[in-house]
Design a protein around this motif. Structure first.
Motif, PDB file in Angstrom:
ATOM      1  N   ILE A 538      81.490  80.399 104.376  1.00  0.00           N
ATOM      2  CA  ILE A 538      82.937  80.175 104.351  1.00  0.00           C
ATOM      3  C   ILE A 538      83.229  78.884 105.094  1.00  0.00           C
ATOM      4  O   ILE A 538      82.970  78.770 106.300  1.00  0.00           O
ATOM      5  CB  ILE A 538      83.702  81.345 104.998  1.00  0.00           C
ATOM      6  CG1 ILE A 538      83.391  82.665 104.290  1.00  0.00           C
ATOM      7  CG2 ILE A 538      85.203  81.079 104.965  1.00  0.00           C
ATOM      8  CD1 ILE A 538      84.032  83.875 104.943  1.00  0.00           C
ATOM      9  N   HIS A 539      83.741  77.910 104.371  1.00  0.00           N
ATOM     10  CA  HIS A 539      84.074  76.601 104.933  1.00  0.00           C
ATOM     11  C   HIS A 539      85.538  76.645 105.360  1.00  0.00           C
ATOM     12  O   HIS A 539      86.443  76.685 104.518  1.00  0.00           O
ATOM     13  CB  HIS A 539      83.842  75.539 103.851  1.00  0.00           C
ATOM     14  CG  HIS A 539      84.241  74.150 104.248  1.00  0.00           C
ATOM     15  ND1 HIS A 539      84.267  73.106 103.355  1.00  0.00           N
ATOM     16  CD2 HIS A 539      84.631  73.605 105.438  1.00  0.00           C
ATOM     17  CE1 HIS A 539      84.651  71.994 103.953  1.00  0.00           C
ATOM     18  NE2 HIS A 539      84.879  72.289 105.228  1.00  0.00           N
ATOM     19  N   VAL A 540      85.775  76.662 106.671  1.00  0.00           N
ATOM     20  CA  VAL A 540      87.132  76.749 107.214  1.00  0.00           C
ATOM     21  C   VAL A 540      87.558  75.360 107.687  1.00  0.00           C
ATOM     22  O   VAL A 540      87.021  74.845 108.683  1.00  0.00           O
ATOM     23  CB  VAL A 540      87.214  77.755 108.381  1.00  0.00           C
ATOM     24  CG1 VAL A 540      88.670  77.941 108.813  1.00  0.00           C
ATOM     25  CG2 VAL A 540      86.589  79.091 107.986  1.00  0.00           C
ATOM     26  N   VAL A 541      88.487  74.759 106.984  1.00  0.00           N
ATOM     27  CA  VAL A 541      89.003  73.444 107.368  1.00  0.00           C
ATOM     28  C   VAL A 541      90.081  73.662 108.417  1.00  0.00           C
ATOM     29  O   VAL A 541      91.084  74.334 108.161  1.00  0.00           O
ATOM     30  CB  VAL A 541      89.567  72.685 106.157  1.00  0.00           C
ATOM     31  CG1 VAL A 541      90.056  71.300 106.585  1.00  0.00           C
ATOM     32  CG2 VAL A 541      88.509  72.565 105.064  1.00  0.00           C
ATOM     33  N   THR A 542      89.871  73.130 109.612  1.00  0.00           N
ATOM     34  CA  THR A 542      90.802  73.365 110.716  1.00  0.00           C
ATOM     35  C   THR A 542      91.411  72.065 111.217  1.00  0.00           C
ATOM     36  O   THR A 542      90.949  70.964 110.895  1.00  0.00           O
ATOM     37  CB  THR A 542      90.093  74.074 111.887  1.00  0.00           C
ATOM     38  OG1 THR A 542      89.093  73.205 112.434  1.00  0.00           O
ATOM     39  CG2 THR A 542      89.447  75.373 111.431  1.00  0.00           C
ATOM     40  N   ASP A 543      92.435  72.223 112.013  1.00  0.00           N
ATOM     41  CA  ASP A 543      93.159  71.093 112.591  1.00  0.00           C
ATOM     42  C   ASP A 543      92.399  70.589 113.819  1.00  0.00           C
ATOM     43  O   ASP A 543      92.005  71.371 114.690  1.00  0.00           O
ATOM     44  CB  ASP A 543      94.560  71.576 112.986  1.00  0.00           C
ATOM     45  CG  ASP A 543      95.504  70.447 113.358  1.00  0.00           C
ATOM     46  OD1 ASP A 543      95.032  69.401 113.834  1.00  0.00           O
ATOM     47  OD2 ASP A 543      96.721  70.629 113.186  1.00  0.00           O
ATOM     48  N   GLN A 544      92.195  69.278 113.907  1.00  0.00           N
ATOM     49  CA  GLN A 544      91.492  68.720 115.067  1.00  0.00           C
ATOM     50  C   GLN A 544      92.179  69.062 116.388  1.00  0.00           C
ATOM     51  O   GLN A 544      91.525  69.127 117.433  1.00  0.00           O
ATOM     52  CB  GLN A 544      91.394  67.198 114.937  1.00  0.00           C
ATOM     53  CG  GLN A 544      90.276  66.711 114.043  1.00  0.00           C
ATOM     54  CD  GLN A 544      89.883  65.276 114.368  1.00  0.00           C
ATOM     55  OE1 GLN A 544      90.495  64.612 115.203  1.00  0.00           O
ATOM     56  NE2 GLN A 544      88.841  64.784 113.711  1.00  0.00           N
ATOM     57  N   ALA A 545      93.459  69.274 116.336  1.00  0.00           N
ATOM     58  CA  ALA A 545      94.202  69.530 117.571  1.00  0.00           C
ATOM     59  C   ALA A 545      93.984  70.936 118.104  1.00  0.00           C
ATOM     60  O   ALA A 545      94.382  71.252 119.225  1.00  0.00           O
ATOM     61  CB  ALA A 545      95.689  69.288 117.344  1.00  0.00           C
ATOM     62  N   ILE A 546      93.382  71.819 117.288  1.00  0.00           N
ATOM     63  CA  ILE A 546      93.193  73.216 117.700  1.00  0.00           C
ATOM     64  C   ILE A 546      91.702  73.516 117.695  1.00  0.00           C
ATOM     65  O   ILE A 546      91.145  74.004 116.713  1.00  0.00           O
ATOM     66  CB  ILE A 546      93.948  74.188 116.767  1.00  0.00           C
ATOM     67  CG1 ILE A 546      95.409  73.784 116.628  1.00  0.00           C
ATOM     68  CG2 ILE A 546      93.845  75.618 117.306  1.00  0.00           C
ATOM     69  CD1 ILE A 546      96.180  74.601 115.627  1.00  0.00           C
ATOM     70  N   ASN A 547      91.025  73.202 118.799  1.00  0.00           N
ATOM     71  CA  ASN A 547      89.575  73.374 118.871  1.00  0.00           C
ATOM     72  C   ASN A 547      89.163  74.741 119.387  1.00  0.00           C
ATOM     73  O   ASN A 547      88.148  75.287 118.989  1.00  0.00           O
ATOM     74  CB  ASN A 547      88.960  72.315 119.785  1.00  0.00           C
ATOM     75  CG  ASN A 547      89.066  70.922 119.198  1.00  0.00           C
ATOM     76  OD1 ASN A 547      88.985  70.748 117.995  1.00  0.00           O
ATOM     77  ND2 ASN A 547      89.250  69.938 120.064  1.00  0.00           N
ATOM     78  N   LEU A 548      89.937  75.263 120.322  1.00  0.00           N
ATOM     79  CA  LEU A 548      89.568  76.495 121.005  1.00  0.00           C
ATOM     80  C   LEU A 548      90.598  77.577 120.743  1.00  0.00           C
ATOM     81  O   LEU A 548      91.747  77.302 120.392  1.00  0.00           O
ATOM     82  CB  LEU A 548      89.447  76.255 122.512  1.00  0.00           C
ATOM     83  CG  LEU A 548      88.307  75.338 122.957  1.00  0.00           C
ATOM     84  CD1 LEU A 548      88.443  75.030 124.442  1.00  0.00           C
ATOM     85  CD2 LEU A 548      86.971  75.991 122.684  1.00  0.00           C
ATOM     86  N   PRO A 549      90.192  78.845 120.925  1.00  0.00           N
ATOM     87  CA  PRO A 549      91.146  79.949 120.768  1.00  0.00           C
ATOM     88  C   PRO A 549      92.333  79.806 121.695  1.00  0.00           C
ATOM     89  O   PRO A 549      92.239  79.242 122.772  1.00  0.00           O
ATOM     90  CB  PRO A 549      90.296  81.176 121.128  1.00  0.00           C
ATOM     91  CG  PRO A 549      88.887  80.761 120.863  1.00  0.00           C
ATOM     92  CD  PRO A 549      88.829  79.306 121.197  1.00  0.00           C
TER      93      PRO A 549
END
Length: 549
Positions: A538-549
């Protein structure tokens, strides 16, 4: 068993005598006789795509089973590629045997093709470096290597195989495995530990390291629960005590709760079992460094390598021996520690709680929240799920949220080594195909050994891979922003279609670019793993600004 006709065959027969079911290899002309010995043997040869991947698989096998994982590589470049896993095994105390083909004896010291000195290369990062110079000693060398890898504090052992020697006739005898001592708690040591715990106001058990078994982990859990003693676990060793146990106060190390660190520092009696107060749990040798701290160290390592702070007593015993000694001990003070224990357990559970959708920060268009994907996944996980992870900020998603209810159920490196997640998942899946294996990867970390997806497909390693794609080496970016704010340099990535990458190897691929895609992607990927028995990503494209929980 008929006498092997050459030393390479004797090595394979000796591996079988030591219970080896599979070896992880990248073939080379320098150890053809061993490959010949493996032909038709009851030992599976798992051919990896790069020596680093093969050696990581062996290291992961050692962590997962407690028995030395076996890797085979060729000389020079092959050995160099395998070095990363040797360093991991050395720092993590993992039993592993690396067989390395060498130049023929007559070619030594002549700058021969791919020649190198194994003792010079590996001498500071291996328990022993052995070179087979006499064919008749082939089986003896294997027994010595396995004994060294398992005994005391486990670790990697290198066995050099000169190309000519392994073709020579084997005239020796096959050697039996050498028993490994578990050590023991003496009556004095057991009394000292139990008396100190019984008189403590803030006791703490700290667990981790190697030489554990499922039975030992269960027994230590029963002892802690029966006596109400809180238990902290070493970083990336979160499976010695069940995630849900009322005595579990969480993991120490990077990303730990402040309460767990406070309890570790403030405990008036600490009993460390398997684990030691090394640099990571002590926050760089700052926590628990008081000269009068009461620290009982239960470790089979006579050198206590890596420990810091005071040592009240050192019991030379494995976790197995400790578990046997304390399982029926009743201190009778559990109620006195209710508040102390509850504070830590509540903080542990709070850290593991994923917020609801209303509390999530806004994310850029075309990206999804990793928390939504993990949240969807958690509802599908069996209690014996195994998680594998490499190094980087992304590992917090597995470390914090994915429960580890049985031992073993977490495979990770403690030396910060990247590229571990996929090879370790392959090793775990091959060893325990009945269990769900979930590998949580970062985009940079995945691409360091993502090619081993081909190995997974070839050998039927069905596993679920989740790649968090934020287009950067996020851990280093975080350090960069701290030391040089606003000056991003050398940390940005341009990534491929990871789902397409998985499909190209014959696996299943899903892409998640918005939160509403998460549920379907998780369901389809798990179906591919459990029903079609193939790896899924599963390739989850995330926002660079949200790295950690």
């Amino acid at each position: 068993m008929p006498t092997p006709n050459h030393a390479g065959q004797a090595i394979v027969d000796s591996l079988a005598r030591h219970g080896v079911k599979r070896v992880f290899a990248v073939p080379g002309e320098s150890y053809l006789a061993v490959l010949d010995g493996l032909h038709g043997a009851d030992i599976e040869t798992v051919v990896a795509r790069q020596e680093g991947g093969a050696a990581y698989m062996a290291e992961a096998h050692g962590k997962f089973t407690g028995e030395p994982g076996v890797a085979m590589v060729t000389r020079g470049p092959g050995a160099a590629n395998a070095y990363v896993a040797v360093h991991s095994a050395w720092q993590d105390g993992t039993p592993m045997v690396l067989f390395v083909g060498l130049v023929p004896i007559a070619d030594r010291m002549r700058e021969s093709f791919q020649e190198f000195d194994p003792a010079a290369w590996f001498g500071t990062q291996a328990k022993r470096v052995l070179v087979l110079d006499e064919a008749s000693r082939a089986s003896e060398i294997v027994a010595e290597a396995f004994f060294a890898a398992k005994s005391g504090r486990p670790g990697p052992v290198i066995v050099g195989l000169p190309e000519d020697v392994i073709t020579h006739e084997f005239s020796g005898s096959l050697v039996h495995p050498i028993p490994v001592a578990e050590g023991a708690l003496s009556a004095r040591e057991l009394e000292a530990i139990t008396t100190a715990l019984a008189g403590a106001e803030k006791p703490l058990i700290y667990v981790g390291g190697q030489r554990w078994t499922p039975e030992a982990a269960a027994a230590v859990t029963r002892f802690a629960e029966a006596n109400g003693i809180p238990v902290a676990q070493d970083w990336h060793a979160s499976d010695r005590v069940p995630f849900s146990s009322p005595v579990n106060v969480g993991s120490l190390g990077y990303g730990r709760s402040a309460v767990a660190a406070k309890m570790f520092d403030e405990a008036d009696v600490l009993v460390a079992v398997g684990a030691l107060p090394t640099d990571v749990p002590t926050d760089g040798f700052t926590l628990r460094q008081r000269p009068d701290a009461v620290n009982f160290l239960v470790s089979i390592d006579t050198t206590l390598r890596g420990r810091s702070g005071a040592v009240t007593d050192h019991a030379v015993a494995s976790p197995v021996a400790f578990a046997e000694a304390v399982e029926r001990v009743q201190l009778g003070r559990a109620a006195a520690w209710d508040a102390w224990r509850a504070e830590g357990h509540e903080a542990h559970l709070a850290l593991a709680t994923i917020g609801d959708d209303e509390t999530l920060p806004a994310t850029a268009e075309g990206t999804a929240h990793m928390s939504v994907v993990i949240g969807e996944l958690l509802g599908h996980l069996p209690a014996d799920t195994v998680t594998t992870l490499g190094a980087g900020n992304h590992t917090a998603w597995a470390q914090w949220f994915v429960p580890t209810e049985v031992f073993p159920s977490q495979l990770a490196t403690r030396n910060g080594s990247m590229g571990y997640s996929i090879p370790s998942a392959v090793a775990a899946s091959l060893e325990s195909p009945e269990r769900l294996i979930v590998s949580v990867c970062g985009d940079g970390e995945f691409l360091m050994n993502g090619q081993e997806m081909a190995t997974a497909v070839q050998y039927g390693a069905a596993m679920l891979v989740i790649v968090m794609d934020n287009g950067q080496f996020a851990t280093i970016r975080d350090h960069q922003e701290h030391h040089f704010p606003g000056r991003v340099s050398g940390t940005q990535l341009s990534n491929p279609d990871f789902a397409g990458f998985a499909r190209a190897f014959g696996g299943h691929g899903e892409t998640v670019t918005s939160d509403d895609q998460a549920a379907g992607a998780v369901e389809r990927a798990l179906k591919a793993v459990t029903e079609q028995r193939k790896p899924a990503l599963i390739h989850v494209v995330t926002d660079q600004a949200i790295n950690l929980p």
